[in-house]
Design a protein around this motif. Structure first.
Motif, PDB file in Angstrom:
ATOM      1  N   LYS A  91      18.265 -45.867 -23.939  1.00  0.00           N
ATOM      2  CA  LYS A  91      17.052 -46.629 -24.206  1.00  0.00           C
ATOM      3  C   LYS A  91      17.061 -47.120 -25.650  1.00  0.00           C
ATOM      4  CE  LYS A  91      14.268 -44.041 -20.866  1.00  0.00           C
ATOM      5  NZ  LYS A  91      13.078 -43.153 -20.687  1.00  0.00           N
ATOM      6  N   VAL A  92      16.759 -48.413 -25.839  1.00  0.00           N
ATOM      7  CA  VAL A  92      16.795 -48.987 -27.177  1.00  0.00           C
ATOM      8  C   VAL A  92      15.508 -49.734 -27.478  1.00  0.00           C
ATOM      9  CG1 VAL A  92      19.304 -49.217 -27.065  1.00  0.00           C
ATOM     10  CG2 VAL A  92      17.866 -51.172 -26.487  1.00  0.00           C
ATOM     11  N   GLY A  93      15.181 -49.796 -28.776  1.00  0.00           N
ATOM     12  CA  GLY A  93      14.096 -50.632 -29.265  1.00  0.00           C
ATOM     13  C   GLY A  93      14.665 -51.625 -30.251  1.00  0.00           C
ATOM     14  N   LEU A  94      14.070 -52.804 -30.333  1.00  0.00           N
ATOM     15  CA  LEU A  94      14.582 -53.872 -31.186  1.00  0.00           C
ATOM     16  C   LEU A  94      13.537 -54.274 -32.219  1.00  0.00           C
ATOM     17  CD1 LEU A  94      16.700 -56.091 -31.860  1.00  0.00           C
ATOM     18  CD2 LEU A  94      15.612 -57.496 -30.087  1.00  0.00           C
ATOM     19  N   MET A  95      13.939 -54.262 -33.480  1.00  0.00           N
ATOM     20  CA  MET A  95      13.094 -54.737 -34.578  1.00  0.00           C
ATOM     21  C   MET A  95      13.517 -56.158 -34.925  1.00  0.00           C
ATOM     22  SD  MET A  95      11.213 -52.050 -35.357  1.00  0.00           S
ATOM     23  CE  MET A  95      10.568 -52.624 -36.926  1.00  0.00           C
ATOM     24  N   GLY A  96      12.562 -57.094 -34.830  1.00  0.00           N
ATOM     25  CA  GLY A  96      12.855 -58.479 -35.175  1.00  0.00           C
ATOM     26  C   GLY A  96      13.092 -59.326 -33.940  1.00  0.00           C
TER      27      GLY A  96
END
Length: 251
Positions: free
Chosen positions: A2-7
Motif C-alpha cells: 500500500k502506497v501514498g503519494l505526496m504531490g
C-alpha cells in the motif's frame, strides 16, 4: 504493498497513473497543497480502471496521523516539495513507513532531517528516480575508474522555460568529480530531459545518453525503489544502493 503519494503536479499525475496500473501496489491516497480536486478519485480523474481507493486530500484536511490511521500505507512516495516531509516525517518514522523521495533538492537542514528519519525507517532519496539515469551514473563511474585519464563532458537538455542547471546534471558532475562548469546546457521546445556524458579517449569516443520520453519514467523508478527498499534495514539510500547488486554478473 500500500502506497501514498505526496504531490499531484504533472509528474505526480504521471507517477499515479503508473502506480494505478501496477499489480504490485495499491494507491491509498494522494495529498496535495491545493484544495482543487479535493475528494476526487484519482483513477476516475485519470481515466484508469482501478479498484484502488486513491482519493485526493489537501494538506489542511487531515493531519498525517489522522490520514494514516484511516488509510495506512507501507510506503510514502514524495513528489511534492521540500516542505512535504514536514507533513508526514514524524509519522513515517514512528510507524516505520518507508519513504521514497524524488524531491530535486533539499536544504542542509532537510537533509539532516532525512537522516533522522532513516534512523528508524527506510528512506530513499533520488533527485532523478528514473532507472535509466541511475544506470547511466553507475556506468559512468565504472568507466571513469577504468580510464581516469579521459576527457569528460556533460550535456543536459530541457524545455525552454527551465532556468537553472539540471539538478541531475549537477549530481552527475559531483559523482564524477567534475566542476559544474563542465556541464553544457541546451534549452529548446518541450524537451522533458536529456542527459549525456561524453568520454573522449585519444582514439575513440564513448557516449552515455539517457532521454526521458514521458514523465511516466519516474513511475517505473518509483516502483523499483519501493519494491527494493521495503526489503532493507532502516537507513538512507540512493537508487544506486538499490541497483548496484544487479551489476554482479557472476553466476
Amino acid at each position: 504493498m500500500k502506497v501514498g503519494l505526496m504531490g499531484f503536479g504533472k509528474t505526480g499525475k504521471a507517477v499515479a497513473s503508473v502506480l494505478l496500473q501496477s499489480d504490485e501496489v495499491k494507491l491509498q491516497w494522494v495529498v496535495r497543497r491545493s484544495h482543487n480536486l479535493e475528494h476526487r478519485s484519482v483513477p476516475e480523474f485519470l481515466g484508469i480502471n482501478a479498484r484502488d481507493p486513491g482519493m485526493i486530500y489537501s494538506f489542511e484536511e487531515y493531519t498525517a496521523q489522522q490520514l494514516l490511521d484511516r488509510l495506512p500505507v507501507d510506503v510514502i512516495i514524495d513528489f511534492s516539495s521540500e516542505q512535504g516531509v514536514d507533513y508526514y516525517g514524524e509519522e513515517a518514522r514512528g510507524r516505520k513507513i518507508a519513504v521514497v523521495s524524488a524531491i530535486s533538492e533539499y536544504s542542509p537542514e532537510k537533509r539532516e532531517y532525512l537522516k533522522y528519519l532513516a534512523e528508524e525507517t527506510r528512506v530513499v532519496w533520488s533527485p532523478n528516480i528514473t532507472i535509466g539515469i541511475n544506470f547511466l551514473m553507475i556506468a559512468a563511474k565504472v568507466l571513469k575508474n577504468i580510464a581516469p585519464y579521459t576527457d569528460i563532458e556533460i550535456v543536459e537538455e530541457h524545455f525552454k522555460g527551465k532556468p537553472e542547471v539540471s539538478g541531475t546534471a549537477r549530481k552527475i558532475a559531483l559523482a564524477l568529480g567534475l566542476p559544474e562548469g563542465a556541464i553544457k546546457t541546451i534549452r529548446a521546445g518541450g524537451i522533458i530531459g536529456i542527459h549525456e556524458i561524453l568520454f573522449g579517449f585519444p582514439y575513440q569516443t564513448v557516449r552515455l545518453k539517457h532521454e526521458s520520453i514521458t514523465r511516466e519514467a519516474f513511475g517505473n523508478g518509483v516502483l523499483f525503489a519501493a519494491r527494493h527498499v521495503i526489503e532493507q534495514e532502516a537507513g538512507l539510500y540512493g537508487m544506486e544502493d538499490l541497483m548496484i547488486p544487479y551489476f554482479n554478473l557472476g553466476g
